[in-house]
Design a protein around this motif. Sequence first.
Motif, PDB file in Angstrom:
ATOM      1  N   ASN A   8       6.694   0.203   6.694  1.00 42.68           N
ATOM      2  CA  ASN A   8       6.147  -1.045   7.225  1.00 42.68           C
ATOM      3  C   ASN A   8       4.615  -1.075   7.122  1.00 42.68           C
ATOM      4  O   ASN A   8       4.056  -1.941   6.463  1.00 42.68           O
ATOM      5  CB  ASN A   8       6.602  -1.243   8.674  1.00 42.68           C
ATOM      6  CG  ASN A   8       6.214  -2.585   9.229  1.00 42.68           C
ATOM      7  OD1 ASN A   8       6.318  -3.588   8.549  1.00 42.68           O
ATOM      8  ND2 ASN A   8       5.768  -2.593  10.467  1.00 42.68           N
ATOM      9  N   CYS A   9       3.945  -0.133   7.768  1.00 40.89           N
ATOM     10  CA  CYS A   9       2.472  -0.134   7.781  1.00 40.89           C
ATOM     11  C   CYS A   9       1.871   0.772   6.715  1.00 40.89           C
ATOM     12  O   CYS A   9       0.661   0.794   6.519  1.00 40.89           O
ATOM     13  CB  CYS A   9       1.954   0.285   9.157  1.00 40.89           C
ATOM     14  SG  CYS A   9       2.190   2.032   9.562  1.00 40.89           S
ATOM     15  N   ARG A  10       2.734   1.545   6.006  1.00 40.72           N
ATOM     16  CA  ARG A  10       2.342   2.472   4.954  1.00 40.72           C
ATOM     17  C   ARG A  10       1.468   3.612   5.460  1.00 40.72           C
ATOM     18  O   ARG A  10       0.716   4.234   4.711  1.00 40.72           O
ATOM     19  CB  ARG A  10       1.706   1.749   3.774  1.00 40.72           C
ATOM     20  CG  ARG A  10       2.672   0.741   3.150  1.00 40.72           C
ATOM     21  CD  ARG A  10       2.177   0.085   1.892  1.00 40.72           C
ATOM     22  NE  ARG A  10       1.759   0.962   0.838  1.00 40.72           N
ATOM     23  CZ  ARG A  10       2.574   1.529  -0.051  1.00 40.72           C
ATOM     24  NH1 ARG A  10       3.871   1.335   0.043  1.00 40.72           N
ATOM     25  NH2 ARG A  10       2.099   2.287  -1.016  1.00 40.72           N
ATOM     26  N   GLY A  11       1.562   3.908   6.759  1.00 43.01           N
ATOM     27  CA  GLY A  11       0.871   5.056   7.329  1.00 43.01           C
ATOM     28  C   GLY A  11       1.516   6.337   6.838  1.00 43.01           C
ATOM     29  O   GLY A  11       2.713   6.386   6.558  1.00 43.01           O
ATOM     30  N   VAL A  12       0.724   7.389   6.716  1.00 41.56           N
ATOM     31  CA  VAL A  12       1.205   8.672   6.211  1.00 41.56           C
ATOM     32  C   VAL A  12       0.913   9.740   7.251  1.00 41.56           C
ATOM     33  O   VAL A  12      -0.186   9.804   7.803  1.00 41.56           O
ATOM     34  CB  VAL A  12       0.501   9.026   4.884  1.00 41.56           C
ATOM     35  CG1 VAL A  12       0.900  10.403   4.399  1.00 41.56           C
ATOM     36  CG2 VAL A  12       0.808   7.983   3.828  1.00 41.56           C
ATOM     37  N   TRP A  13       1.912  10.596   7.515  1.00 40.18           N
ATOM     38  CA  TRP A  13       1.761  11.688   8.478  1.00 40.18           C
ATOM     39  C   TRP A  13       2.166  12.983   7.809  1.00 40.18           C
ATOM     40  O   TRP A  13       3.160  13.042   7.080  1.00 40.18           O
ATOM     41  CB  TRP A  13       2.617  11.431   9.722  1.00 40.18           C
ATOM     42  CG  TRP A  13       2.028  10.352  10.551  1.00 40.18           C
ATOM     43  CD1 TRP A  13       1.169  10.503  11.599  1.00 40.18           C
ATOM     44  CD2 TRP A  13       2.196   8.940  10.395  1.00 40.18           C
ATOM     45  NE1 TRP A  13       0.803   9.273  12.097  1.00 40.18           N
ATOM     46  CE2 TRP A  13       1.423   8.297  11.370  1.00 40.18           C
ATOM     47  CE3 TRP A  13       2.929   8.157   9.517  1.00 40.18           C
ATOM     48  CZ2 TRP A  13       1.365   6.931  11.506  1.00 40.18           C
ATOM     49  CZ3 TRP A  13       2.869   6.791   9.628  1.00 40.18           C
ATOM     50  CH2 TRP A  13       2.097   6.189  10.620  1.00 40.18           C
ATOM     51  N   LEU A  14       1.385  14.023   8.066  1.00 39.91           N
ATOM     52  CA  LEU A  14       1.636  15.334   7.495  1.00 39.91           C
ATOM     53  C   LEU A  14       1.895  16.334   8.614  1.00 39.91           C
ATOM     54  O   LEU A  14       1.313  16.229   9.695  1.00 39.91           O
ATOM     55  CB  LEU A  14       0.425  15.798   6.685  1.00 39.91           C
ATOM     56  CG  LEU A  14      -0.006  14.881   5.542  1.00 39.91           C
ATOM     57  CD1 LEU A  14      -1.327  15.346   4.962  1.00 39.91           C
ATOM     58  CD2 LEU A  14       1.056  14.835   4.467  1.00 39.91           C
ATOM     59  N   ASP A  15       2.764  17.290   8.341  1.00 38.68           N
ATOM     60  CA  ASP A  15       3.019  18.366   9.286  1.00 38.68           C
ATOM     61  C   ASP A  15       1.941  19.429   9.143  1.00 38.68           C
ATOM     62  O   ASP A  15       1.153  19.416   8.184  1.00 38.68           O
ATOM     63  CB  ASP A  15       4.397  18.973   9.037  1.00 38.68           C
ATOM     64  CG  ASP A  15       5.522  17.984   9.303  1.00 38.68           C
ATOM     65  OD1 ASP A  15       5.340  17.097  10.162  1.00 38.68           O
ATOM     66  OD2 ASP A  15       6.574  18.097   8.653  1.00 38.68           O
ATOM     67  N   ARG A  16       1.938  20.378  10.067  1.00 39.82           N
ATOM     68  CA  ARG A  16       0.940  21.440  10.056  1.00 39.82           C
ATOM     69  C   ARG A  16       0.990  22.190   8.722  1.00 39.82           C
ATOM     70  O   ARG A  16       2.039  22.547   8.225  1.00 39.82           O
ATOM     71  CB  ARG A  16       1.211  22.420  11.190  1.00 39.82           C
ATOM     72  CG  ARG A  16       0.231  23.581  11.207  1.00 39.82           C
ATOM     73  CD  ARG A  16       0.500  24.467  12.356  1.00 39.82           C
ATOM     74  NE  ARG A  16       0.172  23.698  13.557  1.00 39.82           N
ATOM     75  CZ  ARG A  16       0.119  24.192  14.760  1.00 39.82           C
ATOM     76  NH1 ARG A  16       0.397  25.455  14.963  1.00 39.82           N
ATOM     77  NH2 ARG A  16      -0.196  23.441  15.786  1.00 39.82           N
ATOM     78  N   GLY A  17      -0.178  22.380   8.144  1.00 33.76           N
ATOM     79  CA  GLY A  17      -0.300  23.143   6.907  1.00 33.76           C
ATOM     80  C   GLY A  17      -0.156  22.320   5.642  1.00 33.76           C
ATOM     81  O   GLY A  17      -0.522  22.790   4.560  1.00 33.76           O
ATOM     82  N   GLU A  18       0.370  21.119   5.744  1.00 33.39           N
ATOM     83  CA  GLU A  18       0.580  20.311   4.536  1.00 33.39           C
ATOM     84  C   GLU A  18      -0.735  19.794   3.953  1.00 33.39           C
ATOM     85  O   GLU A  18      -0.891  19.743   2.737  1.00 33.39           O
ATOM     86  CB  GLU A  18       1.545  19.163   4.817  1.00 33.39           C
ATOM     87  CG  GLU A  18       2.945  19.660   5.055  1.00 33.39           C
ATOM     88  CD  GLU A  18       3.930  18.583   5.436  1.00 33.39           C
ATOM     89  OE1 GLU A  18       5.132  18.814   5.238  1.00 33.39           O
ATOM     90  OE2 GLU A  18       3.512  17.522   5.935  1.00 33.39           O
ATOM     91  N   LEU A  19      -1.681  19.440   4.795  1.00 30.22           N
ATOM     92  CA  LEU A  19      -2.985  19.003   4.290  1.00 30.22           C
ATOM     93  C   LEU A  19      -3.677  20.158   3.569  1.00 30.22           C
ATOM     94  O   LEU A  19      -4.289  19.960   2.516  1.00 30.22           O
ATOM     95  CB  LEU A  19      -3.861  18.471   5.422  1.00 30.22           C
ATOM     96  CG  LEU A  19      -5.249  17.990   5.012  1.00 30.22           C
ATOM     97  CD1 LEU A  19      -5.152  16.871   3.975  1.00 30.22           C
ATOM     98  CD2 LEU A  19      -6.025  17.521   6.227  1.00 30.22           C
ATOM     99  N   ASP A  20      -3.550  21.366   4.112  1.00 33.76           N
ATOM    100  CA  ASP A  20      -4.135  22.529   3.446  1.00 33.76           C
ATOM    101  C   ASP A  20      -3.524  22.731   2.064  1.00 33.76           C
ATOM    102  O   ASP A  20      -4.234  23.058   1.111  1.00 33.76           O
ATOM    103  CB  ASP A  20      -3.932  23.793   4.297  1.00 33.76           C
ATOM    104  CG  ASP A  20      -4.692  23.727   5.610  1.00 33.76           C
ATOM    105  OD1 ASP A  20      -5.751  23.071   5.652  1.00 33.76           O
ATOM    106  OD2 ASP A  20      -4.223  24.341   6.586  1.00 33.76           O
TER     107      ASP A  20
END
Length: 77
Positions: free
Chosen positions: A26-38
């Motif tokens: 819907n809003c195209r927001g993105v969420w990452l779990d711990r360590g995924e951004l790294d």
Amino acid sequence: MKCPSCSEVELLQKDRNGIEVDYCPNCRGVWLDRGELDKIIERSTMDSPPDSSDVKQPEKPVVHRQKRNLITELFDF
């Protein structure tokens, strides 16, 4: 899991290059779990070309083609 922004929409999950990305359709927001951004940062630095400050520039014009990088591929829903 429900979208933190929309409150009523269920998040969808995509596996992109071994990284699980949760996103809201819907809003195209993105969420990452711990360590995924790294993982994303690590892989994007591995994909980047080496520093070309010592490389002589070509004399004729170069046509640049749009290249899809890791970040573009991860968040292309």
